[in-house]
Design an enzyme around this catalytic site. Structure first.
Site, short mmCIF file in Angstrom:
data_model
loop_
_atom_site.label_atom_id
_atom_site.label_comp_id
_atom_site.label_asym_id
_atom_site.label_seq_id
_atom_site.Cartn_x
_atom_site.Cartn_y
_atom_site.Cartn_z
N CYS A 89 -12.09 -64.52 -72.23
CA CYS A 89 -10.89 -65.36 -72.12
C CYS A 89 -11.19 -66.86 -72.22
O CYS A 89 -10.34 -67.61 -72.66
CB CYS A 89 -10.13 -65.05 -70.84
SG CYS A 89 -9.19 -63.52 -70.98
N CYS A 210 2.61 -60.99 -64.83
CA CYS A 210 1.64 -60.89 -65.93
C CYS A 210 2.04 -61.81 -67.07
O CYS A 210 3.23 -61.94 -67.40
CB CYS A 210 1.59 -59.47 -66.47
SG CYS A 210 1.35 -58.21 -65.20
N HIS A 336 -0.70 -66.46 -73.92
CA HIS A 336 -2.15 -66.33 -73.83
C HIS A 336 -2.72 -65.73 -75.11
O HIS A 336 -3.22 -64.61 -75.12
CB HIS A 336 -2.50 -65.46 -72.61
CG HIS A 336 -3.97 -65.34 -72.34
ND1 HIS A 336 -4.93 -66.20 -72.84
CD2 HIS A 336 -4.66 -64.42 -71.60
CE1 HIS A 336 -6.13 -65.82 -72.40
NE2 HIS A 336 -6.00 -64.74 -71.66
#
Lengths: 391, 432
Positions: A89, A210, A336
């Protein structure tokens, strides 16, 4: 430590979202056009002498073969030196760090760092969720992404009395900020009740705990501080950075209420920048899940360990709070797109430091902004970058 | 039926585990393993070696896998008894297990149950095997061909009753020469044949009545499961088995309570009723639609050569320097705590407490939600992450748990086994 000072002279991104109408190459071109347009005094792409591409998983859109050559061709610079960086990430933030080292070492003069990630070309089941079947056939089987963070929520709630309302307040704040950010994937406000009533994804986390799966791209141009004035009169400098690792499996952790890689990476960055956590004016941190932001603000030293939940609920991390966190909307609202995420966060820091963040602008008392990612198996990789307007 | 992640192998492990516990023995004490089942999980493959590995038996262990029909259980018992009598093996585990996959629409769907029964054989003990008789005729009854997945009835029920079962087993029972007060475990494929045979043989006590009523016909496991009730008290007993035209009766002289036998009745009462849909799911005859996500490590990977023993045997590497247990050993050439690189391989504790957990609701097929994933602090100081064997509603930080063997998945046709976490507060449930 002896290194040449590095300046950020351009930063830009494309509107995040489910970009079904754009290819990986088109997203890269969009981010590149955005970063070129962001340079105050204009920018000739021919000046770029090296590029670092941040893409975490070509596999998510069906192409294993993302190398260093895909993006240069897409942006019309085939032939330049280009390397793909992958580090979970923190892929985008680590590509930035590596780019900075290339400039700091004097090997390269003008460097493009560009993050591109296609998350939605495949269905969720065949994309990120398929990770449930990756890794060890027994010891990690079923470990989809929320499983990397939800155990910390269970334990944080148990040890500190953190509530789901506190977790939810992170999502509410970040959606609020995201609505003020034209580049954010989500452009809507939500309430704590919305979070608590959303579908269970991975107990104790619900859907609105989330981040979404988002396509996106972002880019940054860096050069030596000496050459910054060729491009802008409002340069932002790289004050410091740090990267750190931790064990790759959840059963090997020394703590289940914090992510030691974040603490280690930030200590290295603070030391390099010669700055303390209370001098940071705002931070873009890794909020892939609501619990992650709570762990981050504790591990980065902004609030005491165990107090992240209540600090979030009481507004300490809001735009007008003591330490504004994720002014862009964060991963929860902005999105993301893994390889692009860190670079998009740095773009927000760049805007905030230059006073260009419009309705999201926070007060920059000390001239320091921090950017952070954490992830990978066992959440065992973290990168922290600190930018500053202080020469 | 057993749960969808159980089969003849996991059931066999559970029965052996209870026998070792009842006998107060460790795996190191066992030098033979005989396993009788009509359903080895690998039709051609490492069924026996998987069972030996999960039982943590030494690699020189003697024994055999006996299969081919529901008569396999008693064949395993006789083979083990011969090995012990010959002095070749000192302590033999004999386990019989079955988890039938019946053809949908056949009478076998409701008649068949899943179970395992195990005994430990030594040269002397509180019960001894005596006079044995066996008869064989080449007849076709319950059947599964080489390319068939499900078992079917290849016979007429009355034909089987009148021409095969009753004449064969009545003769055999009389030839057994048991005393009038013997307790009998009789095979009972349909729920009526057993009592009918019992009347013909003037059986006083049908020790298999309760297990047959609770579980149905448990195939190769039926004989040993059925005799368990008689092993709890002294007196004569007869264990009889039938399968595919073969029948065997063994006299058992029980001189004192056999340790563990008293537990069987309690285990039998642990089950609950299940709907037909639940049964179909448990037998994996009703599965979620959609494409399944492949496991990243294919079953043929060298990783299973490196990792099977440590995963199946639940092994860790204890650092010689600092005592930290690293799990699993093959991916830890260096201690996670102190960095040293010398280890002793240890068997991990099978009990512990919950450090933390999640319940995953969002996974593609073949995963089934809700799926708990639990980080467990084992009683020996090791820490491990495993799937939960339940839906997780009783999981709590600090709560006591045990590790049990389950099947994690069937990947590209190959079953993959591993340990799962079960809350100790909940009932132990493999039954009815």
């Amino acid at each position: 430590m002896s290194w040449n000072k590095v300046a950020v002279v351009g930063a830009g991104l494309i509107k995040m979202g489910e970009l079904f109408d754009q290819s990986y190459e088109q997203m890269a071109k969009g981010a590149f056009d955005s970063v070129v347009a962001s340079v105050d005094k204009g920018f000739d792409p021919a000046l770029i002498d090296a590029a670092f591409v941040a893409t975490q998983r070509g596999t998510l859109w069906g192409q294993e073969g993302i190398g260093g050559n895909t993006v240069p061709t897409a942006i019309g610079l085939s032939g330049i030196a280009c390397t793909r960086i992958e580090n979970a990430c923190p892929t985008g933030s680590d590509a930035f760090r590596v780019g900075c080292m290339a400039v700091a070492s004097g090997v390269h003069d003008v460097v493009l760092v560009i993050g591109v990630e296609k998350m939605r070309d495949k269905s969720s089941e065949e994309g990120l969720l398929a990770r449930a079947a990756a890794g060890h056939p027994v010891y990690t089987r079923g470990e989809s992404a929320p499983v990397l963070f939800a155990p910390f929520a269970t334990r944080h709630m148990h040890e500190f009395g953190t509530t789901h309302e506190m977790l939810a307040s992170v999502a509410v704040k970040n959606h609020h900020n995201g609505k003020l950010d034209p580049y954010a994937h989500f452009q809507n406000e939500i309430t704590i009740e919305d979070v608590l009533k959303s579908a269970p994804v991975c107990h104790p986390l619900n859907l609105l705990d989330c981040c979404p799966q988002t396509d996106g791209a972002a880019a940054i141009i860096i050069t030596s501080a000496e050459r910054a004035s060729e491009f802008t009169d409002k340069p932002v400098f790289v004050a410091g950075f740090g990267v750190a690792t931790d064990t790759p499996y959840l059963h090997e952790k020394t703590t289940y209420v914090g992510l030691p890689a974040t603490t280690l990476a930030s200590e290295r960055a603070y030391k390099m920048a010669d700055v303390a956590p209370d001098q940071i004016d705002m931070a873009e941190v890794h909020d892939c899940f609501t619990i992650t932001e709570i762990l981050d603000i504790e591990d980065l030293g902004f609030v005491e360990k165990g107090k992240g939940g209540i600090a979030s609920l009481e507004g300490e991390t809001a735009l007008d709070g003591r330490i504004p966190i994720n002014t862009s909307g964060g991963l929860l609202a902005k999105g993301h797109p893994i390889g692009a995420t860190g670079i998009a966060q740095l773009t927000e820091c760049w805007w905030q430091l230059r006073g260009d963040a419009a309705e999201r602008q926070v007060e920059m008392r000390n001239g320091f902004a921090l950017q952070h990612n954490v992830g990978g198996r066992g959440s065992g990789v973290s990168v922290v970058n600190i930018l500053t307007t202080n020469a | 039926v057993c749960a969808s992640d159980e089969d003849a192998l996991t059931l066999a492990w559970a029965a052996c585990d209870r026998v070792l516990d009842a006998a107060g023995l460790s795996p190191d004490d066992i030098d033979g393993l005989w396993w009788g089942t009509s359903r080895p999980p690998f039709a051609e493959g490492p069924s026996w070696t998987h069972l030996a590995a999960v039982l943590r038996l030494g690699h020189g262990t003697d024994g055999a896998l006996v299969s081919g029909s529901t008569h396999a259980g008693i064949e395993a018992l006789r083979a083990a008894a011969d090995a012990v009598a010959a002095g070749r093996v000192q302590r033999a585990l004999v386990v019989t297990s079955d988890s039938l996959l019946p053809g949908t629409g056949t009478g076998l769907e409701t008649a068949s149950g899943a179970a395992a029964g195990a005994v430990l054989l030594t040269a002397d003990g509180p019960a001894s095997l005596g006079h044995t008789v066996t008869h064989s005729v080449p007849v076709l009854d319950r059947y599964r061909g080489d390319r068939e997945e499900t078992t079917r009835e290849a016979y007429d029920g009355r034909l089987f009753r009148e021409e095969v079962y009753l004449p064969l087993l009545t003769d055999l029972g009389r030839a057994a020469g048991a005393s009038d007060d013997a307790r009998w475990s009789l095979p009972d494929p349909d729920g009526r044949l057993g009592p009918t045979l019992g009347r013909k043989l003037a059986v006083g006590t049908l020790s298999s009545a309760e297990s047959r009523a609770e579980l149905g016909d448990t195939g190769a496991a039926a004989a040993l499961v059925g005799i368990a009730a008689a092993l709890g008290t002294a007196g004569p007993a007869v264990v009889m088995a039938y399968g595919a035209g073969r029948a065997t009766a063994i006299n058992v002289d029980v001189t004192g309570p056999v340790p563990g036998a008293e537990r069987v009745a309690a285990d039998l009462s642990q089950g609950r009723e299940a709907s037909y849909a639940e049964v179909l799911r448990a037998r994996r005859q009703l599965t979620a639609a959609g494409e399944s996500v492949e496991m990243a490590v294919p079953p043929g990977s060298a990783m299973f050569i490196r990792g099977n023993v440590e995963t199946l045997g639940l092994l860790g590497a204890r650092c010689v320097e600092c005592g930290t247990v690293n799990t699993p050993p093959s991916i830890h050439p260096t201690c996670i705590h102190c960095g040293h690189d010398k280890f002793d391989i240890v068997r991990l504790a099978r009990r512990g407490t919950v450090q933390t957990f999640v319940i995953n609701h969002t996974m593609p097929a073949p995963f089934e939600a809700p799926l708990p994933l639990v980080v467990v602090d084992l009683d020996d100081g090791a820490c491990i992450q495993l799937q939960g064997a339940t839906t997780g509603e009783n999981l709590a930080i600090g709560g006591p748990v045990e590790l049990i063997l389950r099947r994690y998945t069937v990947e590209r046709g190959v079953p993959i086994y591993g340990w799962k976490v079960r809350e100790l507060a909940t009932s132990e449930g493999t039954a009815s």
